[in-house]
Design an enzyme around this catalytic site. Sequence first.
Site, PDB file in Angstrom:
ATOM      1  N   CYS A 390     -45.392  30.127  -6.900  1.00  0.00           N
ATOM      2  CA  CYS A 390     -46.292  29.071  -7.355  1.00  0.00           C
ATOM      3  C   CYS A 390     -45.757  27.689  -6.970  1.00  0.00           C
ATOM      4  O   CYS A 390     -45.842  27.326  -5.803  1.00  0.00           O
ATOM      5  CB  CYS A 390     -46.560  29.212  -8.850  1.00  0.00           C
ATOM      6  N   HIS A 516     -48.284  34.650  -9.380  1.00  0.00           N
ATOM      7  CA  HIS A 516     -47.056  35.019 -10.095  1.00  0.00           C
ATOM      8  C   HIS A 516     -46.819  36.531 -10.033  1.00  0.00           C
ATOM      9  O   HIS A 516     -47.283  37.259 -10.928  1.00  0.00           O
ATOM     10  CB  HIS A 516     -47.159  34.602 -11.563  1.00  0.00           C
ATOM     11  N   GLU A 518     -44.215  38.143 -10.720  1.00  0.00           N
ATOM     12  CA  GLU A 518     -43.305  38.614 -11.778  1.00  0.00           C
ATOM     13  C   GLU A 518     -44.041  39.210 -12.977  1.00  0.00           C
ATOM     14  O   GLU A 518     -43.514  40.076 -13.667  1.00  0.00           O
ATOM     15  CB  GLU A 518     -42.368  37.476 -12.228  1.00  0.00           C
TER      16      GLU A 518
HETATM   17  N1  GLN Z   1     -47.540  22.668 -11.096  1.00  0.00           N
HETATM   18  C1  GLN Z   1     -48.144  23.500 -10.095  1.00  0.00           C
HETATM   19  C2  GLN Z   1     -49.660  23.579 -10.255  1.00  0.00           C
HETATM   20  O1  GLN Z   1     -50.183  23.292 -11.292  1.00  0.00           O
HETATM   21  C3  GLN Z   1     -47.529  24.880 -10.064  1.00  0.00           C
HETATM   22  C4  GLN Z   1     -47.728  25.667 -11.330  1.00  0.00           C
HETATM   23  C5  GLN Z   1     -46.820  26.854 -11.457  1.00  0.00           C
HETATM   24  O2  GLN Z   1     -45.752  26.933 -10.835  1.00  0.00           O
HETATM   25  N2  GLN Z   1     -47.199  27.798 -12.298  1.00  0.00           N
HETATM   26  O3  GLN Z   1     -50.339  23.951  -9.332  1.00  0.00           O
END
Ligand code: GLN
Length: 565
Positions: A390, A516, A518
């Site tokens: 992310c 994600h 994970e």
């Molecule tokens: N801050 C980033 C976004 O909002 C990544 C979010 C994250 O890593 N879950 O896109």
Amino acid sequence: MARPKNVKHIFVTGGVVSSLGKGILSASLGLLLKSRGLRVAIQKFDPYINVDPGTMSPYQHGEVYVTDDGAETDLDLGHYERFLDEPTSQASNLTMGRVYKSVIDKERQGEYLGGTVQVVPHVIDEIKERMNEQARNGSLDVLITEIGGTIGDIESLPFLEAMRQMKLELGPRNLLNIHLTLVPYIKAACELKTKPTQHSVKMLLETGIQPDILVCRSEKPLSREIKNKVGHFCNLHESDVIGLNDCDTIYGVPLMLLAEQLDKRVLKKLNVKKYKEPELAYWRDFINKVKHPTDGEVTIAICGKYTEYPDAYKSILEAFVHAGAVNNVRVNVRLVRAEDAEENGHDVDDALKGVHGVLVAPGFGDRGIEGKIRFIQYARENNIPFLGICLGMQCASIEFARNVCDLTEANSTEFNRRCRQPVIDLMEHQKKVKEKGGTMRLGSYPCILKEGSKAYQAYGKFLINERHRHRYEFNNDFRAAFEEHGMVFSGTSPNGELVEIIELMNHRWFVGVQFHPEYKSRVHSVHALFKGFVGAAREFALGARQLSFEPGPLPLEQPVNEDAG
Ligand code: GLN
């Protein structure tokens, strides 16, 4: 209240201190009952007023776990999924905030016209309704409900009152209370002390609840005498006092509870007669691989900003345990603080010495971003396996833009709203969003993979579904420039519009994902990307060892098999 037939309820509360591992206890009991052929679900009720934990800092709450249907939830739901191999959902995590919100919304809609809205009965009835929600769909034999917080907290009282009433309504053969406490070992006296447990049960009794089973967490095994003593003071037979010693891996807890016959006591008390012998061969095999890997060890750096608080990276750490087992290696995790690399003179080389893989963690806000970018540059230039999750993928895009594509002002508009080369930008539909809670791109979305890519190699199929939690996205205006310089967009949304995976062609293993992975790694099915990443790190470690002519063990780092807690 409609009474769902045949579903047995188990409530798990905690006493004495927090962090005893109610989540692991619930997940372990769920696994044992499932392995005996019962259909089990687990849910968590949290006493705080936030509608969900999505707006809380990881320092307050640890990781926010995201379900397929886009709920931002407590990290214990991750344990439930990892142990039970069943998806959780919006219905699996309820907060007191959500209960109050619902009651107040109903009041505004006139549902209680003429009445005074009170904690008893309105709030309690709402809680009971929610506690039964999953039991109503007809597909369950057992529903385990974990109550967050510690007995004695003012805010969990309505949950306890709802539990008390439900036991009265459903009867003792349909509802069971398990209370988890601590029996501390006092070194100076060389004794286990039962008084805190007695007090905790006394406090529970004040709310009208007699626990049916006590699970006592302790450093040392509980002798029969101690169990007898605890039982005597807490109105329980000694066989209903279960000892739970500290384990070297959380995955050992189900086996310990099996040895203590917790599942059998539960089945007997709930009058369940149809069950089989537990099938746990794969679980034992997994633990054996975690404890005794045959192919050595690898060291992975997790680069983030919550490094002093590993709960913020719970699912990532567990995914490494799964990936280590399947690759037959021990994964040692080194948590490296992203901000350190921002300081002048800080040596990235030193921080990553001896590392066989670099993971840049998810996150929000600009703290530590430039450090993350330096770590990514190091991994890219030194051909060290890399996984960006992310925000980690977004930072990898910024790094590549600045240092390879010569887009020197590249950034994300999250960190610099007026940046002139916004390679990461707010999604169009996010631009009008004002409210913070539950408004990100959340939950499971499909993604199509490119044949021949590392991602395709890892998953072995074209269509995958992964969970998201972000507002920002790769900016398509920069796709051509990236591709020209060797970046592959190996995963996109089915319509091709959203970049979901980036990877480098001329690199050992360099993958960044907007989602994600994970959240979906489980004991029964390790996540493909973690398996691939640790596999690449293993190959890299093997090569490094052969080159150095020193086949000795690598320096011991912080192992990821943390204690149950
Ligand atoms: N801050 C980033 C976004 O909002 C990544 C979010 C994250 O890593 N879950 O896109």
